[in-house]
Design a protein around this motif. Sequence first.
Motif, PDB file in Angstrom:
ATOM      1  N   PHE A 113       0.841  -1.196   0.000  1.00 47.38           N
ATOM      2  CA  PHE A 113       0.000   0.000   0.000  1.00 47.38           C
ATOM      3  C   PHE A 113       0.873   1.243   0.000  1.00 47.38           C
ATOM      4  N   ILE A 114       0.232   2.368  -0.250  1.00 46.70           N
ATOM      5  CA  ILE A 114       0.879   3.676  -0.143  1.00 46.70           C
ATOM      6  C   ILE A 114       0.142   4.424   0.955  1.00 46.70           C
ATOM      7  N   ASP A 115       0.899   5.082   1.826  1.00 51.48           N
ATOM      8  CA  ASP A 115       0.245   5.863   2.873  1.00 51.48           C
ATOM      9  C   ASP A 115       0.817   7.270   2.939  1.00 51.48           C
ATOM     10  N   LEU A 116       0.085   8.124   3.626  1.00 51.40           N
ATOM     11  CA  LEU A 116       0.490   9.508   3.842  1.00 51.40           C
ATOM     12  C   LEU A 116      -0.251  10.019   5.062  1.00 51.40           C
ATOM     13  N   PHE A 117       0.241  11.110   5.611  1.00 54.21           N
ATOM     14  CA  PHE A 117      -0.430  11.758   6.733  1.00 54.21           C
ATOM     15  C   PHE A 117      -0.868  13.143   6.292  1.00 54.21           C
ATOM     16  N   VAL A 118      -2.075  13.509   6.674  1.00 53.62           N
ATOM     17  CA  VAL A 118      -2.624  14.810   6.302  1.00 53.62           C
ATOM     18  C   VAL A 118      -3.394  15.354   7.502  1.00 53.62           C
ATOM     19  N   LYS A 119      -3.267  16.662   7.724  1.00 51.48           N
ATOM     20  CA  LYS A 119      -4.009  17.269   8.832  1.00 51.48           C
ATOM     21  C   LYS A 119      -5.502  17.029   8.637  1.00 51.48           C
ATOM     22  N   CYS A 120      -6.169  16.730   9.724  1.00 50.67           N
ATOM     23  CA  CYS A 120      -7.603  16.430   9.661  1.00 50.67           C
ATOM     24  C   CYS A 120      -8.432  17.614   9.167  1.00 50.67           C
ATOM     25  N   ASN A 121      -7.903  18.822   9.282  1.00 46.03           N
ATOM     26  CA  ASN A 121      -8.658  19.990   8.825  1.00 46.03           C
ATOM     27  C   ASN A 121      -8.319  20.396   7.389  1.00 46.03           C
ATOM     28  N   ASN A 122      -7.456  19.657   6.722  1.00 45.74           N
ATOM     29  CA  ASN A 122      -7.069  19.990   5.349  1.00 45.74           C
ATOM     30  C   ASN A 122      -8.027  19.298   4.370  1.00 45.74           C
ATOM     31  N   GLN A 123      -9.231  19.827   4.308  1.00 48.75           N
ATOM     32  CA  GLN A 123     -10.284  19.200   3.513  1.00 48.75           C
ATOM     33  C   GLN A 123      -9.957  19.134   2.022  1.00 48.75           C
ATOM     34  N   LEU A 124      -9.280  20.138   1.516  1.00 47.30           N
ATOM     35  CA  LEU A 124      -8.927  20.150   0.098  1.00 47.30           C
ATOM     36  C   LEU A 124      -8.014  18.968  -0.246  1.00 47.30           C
ATOM     37  N   ALA A 125      -6.994  18.759   0.580  1.00 51.75           N
ATOM     38  CA  ALA A 125      -6.073  17.643   0.344  1.00 51.75           C
ATOM     39  C   ALA A 125      -6.775  16.301   0.546  1.00 51.75           C
ATOM     40  N   ILE A 126      -7.602  16.203   1.568  1.00 53.50           N
ATOM     41  CA  ILE A 126      -8.318  14.950   1.836  1.00 53.50           C
ATOM     42  C   ILE A 126      -9.197  14.581   0.643  1.00 53.50           C
ATOM     43  N   LYS A 127      -9.889  15.559   0.090  1.00 49.19           N
ATOM     44  CA  LYS A 127     -10.737  15.298  -1.085  1.00 49.19           C
ATOM     45  C   LYS A 127      -9.898  14.837  -2.276  1.00 49.19           C
ATOM     46  N   LEU A 128      -8.739  15.453  -2.463  1.00 51.30           N
ATOM     47  CA  LEU A 128      -7.849  15.041  -3.553  1.00 51.30           C
ATOM     48  C   LEU A 128      -7.437  13.585  -3.367  1.00 51.30           C
ATOM     49  N   TYR A 129      -6.974  13.243  -2.168  1.00 45.80           N
ATOM     50  CA  TYR A 129      -6.511  11.876  -1.925  1.00 45.80           C
ATOM     51  C   TYR A 129      -7.656  10.868  -2.051  1.00 45.80           C
ATOM     52  N   GLU A 130      -8.833  11.231  -1.584  1.00 46.64           N
ATOM     53  CA  GLU A 130      -9.980  10.327  -1.736  1.00 46.64           C
ATOM     54  C   GLU A 130     -10.314  10.124  -3.211  1.00 46.64           C
ATOM     55  N   LYS A 131     -10.210  11.176  -3.984  1.00 43.48           N
ATOM     56  CA  LYS A 131     -10.458  11.070  -5.427  1.00 43.48           C
ATOM     57  C   LYS A 131      -9.445  10.128  -6.084  1.00 43.48           C
ATOM     58  N   LEU A 132      -8.237  10.086  -5.527  1.00 45.97           N
ATOM     59  CA  LEU A 132      -7.189   9.212  -6.059  1.00 45.97           C
ATOM     60  C   LEU A 132      -7.285   7.780  -5.519  1.00 45.97           C
ATOM     61  N   GLY A 133      -8.258   7.517  -4.650  1.00 40.15           N
ATOM     62  CA  GLY A 133      -8.457   6.164  -4.145  1.00 40.15           C
ATOM     63  C   GLY A 133      -7.940   5.902  -2.747  1.00 40.15           C
ATOM     64  N   TYR A 134      -7.464   6.932  -2.065  1.00 42.65           N
ATOM     65  CA  TYR A 134      -6.997   6.773  -0.687  1.00 42.65           C
ATOM     66  C   TYR A 134      -8.197   6.839   0.255  1.00 42.65           C
ATOM     67  N   SER A 135      -8.069   6.196   1.400  1.00 41.73           N
ATOM     68  CA  SER A 135      -9.107   6.285   2.423  1.00 41.73           C
ATOM     69  C   SER A 135      -8.436   6.393   3.790  1.00 41.73           C
ATOM     70  N   VAL A 136      -9.193   6.890   4.745  1.00 46.26           N
ATOM     71  CA  VAL A 136      -8.653   7.059   6.093  1.00 46.26           C
ATOM     72  C   VAL A 136      -8.524   5.689   6.744  1.00 46.26           C
ATOM     73  N   TYR A 137      -7.319   5.395   7.217  1.00 41.97           N
ATOM     74  CA  TYR A 137      -7.054   4.141   7.914  1.00 41.97           C
ATOM     75  C   TYR A 137      -7.203   4.327   9.422  1.00 41.97           C
ATOM     76  N   ARG A 138      -6.761   5.496   9.907  1.00 44.67           N
ATOM     77  CA  ARG A 138      -6.865   5.811  11.330  1.00 44.67           C
ATOM     78  C   ARG A 138      -6.560   7.288  11.544  1.00 44.67           C
ATOM     79  N   ARG A 139      -6.938   7.757  12.716  1.00 44.83           N
ATOM     80  CA  ARG A 139      -6.643   9.130  13.126  1.00 44.83           C
ATOM     81  C   ARG A 139      -5.489   9.070  14.125  1.00 44.83           C
TER      82      ARG A 139
END
Length: 195
Positions: A113-139
């Motif tokens: 797998f590929i992972d990354l960390f993103v601030k929970c309030n960075n909605q723009l980045a989260i949407k980008l990563y979700e569009k690319l097929g990433y999902s939240v594994y944990r907080r």
Amino acid sequence: MTTIQPFEPVDLFKTNNVNLDILTENFPLEFYFEYMIIWPDLFFKSSEMTVDPTFKHNISGYMMAKTEGKTTEWHTHITAVTVAPRFRRISLASKLCNTLETMTDVMPHEVNFIDLFVKCNNQLAIKLYEKLGYSVYRRVVGYYNSAEDGYPDTLKKVDDNKDAFDMRKAMARDRNRSVRPDGRSHKCYPHDVRF
């Protein structure tokens, strides 16, 4: 026209248009050099061909990643993917991420797998990563805490500005083992993030 090329030491002097931005995390020079030495194929830049005389450096963004872990935890970690403000909103970050996926889904890397960390309030980045097929594994509670904040003493106290989502994308050999549908409800401390 955008081209993807290996990041070279002299490129560090050409990234001000990328790094001098509030959304971009900066690292000490040694950190960049470590990636260039240990994971040279996973540290690359996007370059632009332009005739604009005001655009002095043609680096429009870069990807900084590494491989780590063992057995089922063998993965690629995205340390930084960043694009100069002038080149945002043209799918350049997606191109950098897709290039990394193509490289690490096959030998010699062939990660789970590929992972990354993103601030929970960075909605723009989260949407980008979700569009690319990433999902939240944990907080990861308190991942971005400063020395003044101290270490988190409970998983019940969350702060979208200080916590990170560990986002993952399963690659072909993983068979979705590293993905969970309820990842946002799983919490851990920063010291629990070990590979």
